[in-house]
Design an enzyme around this catalytic site. Structure first.
Site, PDB file in Angstrom:
ATOM      1  N   ASP A  79      -9.375 -37.564   1.294  1.00  0.00           N
ATOM      2  CA  ASP A  79      -9.956 -37.734   2.626  1.00  0.00           C
ATOM      3  C   ASP A  79      -9.394 -36.617   3.484  1.00  0.00           C
ATOM      4  O   ASP A  79      -8.173 -36.519   3.655  1.00  0.00           O
ATOM      5  CB  ASP A  79      -9.577 -39.104   3.194  1.00  0.00           C
ATOM      6  CG  ASP A  79     -10.186 -39.371   4.572  1.00  0.00           C
ATOM      7  OD1 ASP A  79     -10.666 -38.416   5.221  1.00  0.00           O
ATOM      8  OD2 ASP A  79     -10.165 -40.545   5.007  1.00  0.00           O
ATOM      9  N   SER A 125     -21.997 -23.660   9.342  1.00  0.00           N
ATOM     10  CA  SER A 125     -23.399 -23.988   9.597  1.00  0.00           C
ATOM     11  C   SER A 125     -23.998 -22.928  10.504  1.00  0.00           C
ATOM     12  O   SER A 125     -23.316 -22.392  11.386  1.00  0.00           O
ATOM     13  CB  SER A 125     -23.524 -25.362  10.271  1.00  0.00           C
ATOM     14  OG  SER A 125     -24.868 -25.611  10.649  1.00  0.00           O
ATOM     15  N   TYR A 178     -21.499 -31.046  16.975  1.00  0.00           N
ATOM     16  CA  TYR A 178     -21.554 -30.458  15.636  1.00  0.00           C
ATOM     17  C   TYR A 178     -21.492 -28.937  15.718  1.00  0.00           C
ATOM     18  O   TYR A 178     -20.727 -28.291  14.993  1.00  0.00           O
ATOM     19  CB  TYR A 178     -22.838 -30.904  14.932  1.00  0.00           C
ATOM     20  CG  TYR A 178     -22.975 -30.405  13.519  1.00  0.00           C
ATOM     21  CD1 TYR A 178     -22.224 -30.975  12.488  1.00  0.00           C
ATOM     22  CD2 TYR A 178     -23.845 -29.366  13.200  1.00  0.00           C
ATOM     23  CE1 TYR A 178     -22.344 -30.523  11.184  1.00  0.00           C
ATOM     24  CE2 TYR A 178     -23.960 -28.906  11.900  1.00  0.00           C
ATOM     25  CZ  TYR A 178     -23.209 -29.486  10.898  1.00  0.00           C
ATOM     26  OH  TYR A 178     -23.320 -29.033   9.602  1.00  0.00           O
ATOM     27  N   LYS A 222     -18.354 -26.669  14.052  1.00  0.00           N
ATOM     28  CA  LYS A 222     -18.621 -25.650  13.032  1.00  0.00           C
ATOM     29  C   LYS A 222     -18.376 -24.248  13.582  1.00  0.00           C
ATOM     30  O   LYS A 222     -17.904 -23.361  12.867  1.00  0.00           O
ATOM     31  CB  LYS A 222     -20.060 -25.781  12.523  1.00  0.00           C
ATOM     32  CG  LYS A 222     -20.303 -27.026  11.670  1.00  0.00           C
ATOM     33  CD  LYS A 222     -19.498 -26.987  10.382  1.00  0.00           C
ATOM     34  CE  LYS A 222     -19.863 -28.101   9.424  1.00  0.00           C
ATOM     35  NZ  LYS A 222     -19.124 -28.027   8.154  1.00  0.00           N
TER      36      LYS A 222
END
Length: 267
Positions: A50, A129, A142, A146
């Site tokens: 994890d 991304s 997000y 990224k």
């Protein structure tokens, strides 16, 4: 000697595609998952890890080194999506996303660097991304997580240069994976001022994933990067317009580029 590769989040989606591709190219691959028992039929071992748990990271890395005696490539692929109006996303969800997409990769990098320094060789690929190159509406958190990983890589590359360790980013566009199902979606609130634009944008984002590219294209791109002796700082993998959007951001005035995004999302 076959290179030993660790892929975080290697049990499904892009990570699984990369692992499967590299196995066919005779690499020794280890994937990870928070729940490895679900993937007993995997073509390569899936270790428990994890990225938000440093102890699990250190244990997985130690298992590989004890077994193989080396670790040549880390592919920091584990990540989580998140959508919603920034005003309405709970703070704990924002922090959780950064824990997975930013702090998690840092902790995995810290765990593998001592071994790579000992070998005086290694490659770290951070899967970011194309969304990390621009602030996208209702994907702002997000994009930020990224984008932060992209910049971190730029700094990290210079710090580890003297150890003969390479680091690079590979930024995918939209790929046909199960990422939409695993995202945190802020609920569309009945009385929210964002109800309609957020709801419409959410449908558009999901359609992009559903019609996304084949994840094997990402696997091929990562394989090619591994073969490069001195990789570039940034790589982008996606359809032409997704990659071209980054070029447009560089050359267009900010407000004009913003208008293009507003028109694209029909805001």
């Amino acid at each position: 000697m076959s290179k030993v590769v660790l892929i975080t989040g290697g049990s499904s989606g892009i990570g699984k595609s990369i692992g499967t591709y590299l196995i066919k190219k005779s690499f020794k691959v280890y994937g990870t998952s928070r729940n490895p028992d679900r993937y007993k039929e995997s073509l390569f071992p899936i270790l428990q890890l994890d990225v938000k748990d440093v102890t699990s990271i250190e244990k997985a890395v130690k298992t590989i080194i004890d077994t193989e005696g080396r670790l040549d490539v880390l592919i920091n692929n584990a990540g989580a999506g998140i959508t919603g109006p920034i005003e309405e996303i709970p703070e704990e969800e924002i922090r959780a996303n950064f824990d997975t997409n930013f702090f998690g990769p840092i902790n995995v990098i810290k765990a593998v660097l001592p071994q790579m320094r000992k070998q005086h060789s290694g490659l770290i690929i951070n899967v970011t991304s194309i969304a990390g190159y621009m602030g996208l509406p209702y994907r702002g958190i997000y994009s930020a997580s990224k984008g932060a990983l992209e910049l971190l890589t730029e700094a990290f590359r210079m710090e580890i240069k003297g150890f003969n360790i390479e680091m690079t980013n590979v930024a995918p566009g939209d790929f046909a994976t199960n990422i939409a199902a695993g995202r945190y979606h802020a609920p569309i609130l009945e009385n929210s001022p964002y109800k309609k634009p957020y709801g419409d944008t959410l449908k558009l984002m999901d359609s992009h994933v559903d019609s996304g590219s084949d994840p094997n294209l990402m696997a091929e791109a990562v394989y090619k990067v591994i073969l490069i002796k001195k990789p570039k700082v940034h790589y982008k993998v996606g359809v032409f317009m997704q990659k071209f959007s980054i070029i447009l951001k560089r050359i267009l005035p900010d407000r004009l580029y913003e208008k293009l995004l507003i028109n694209h999302y029909k805001l």
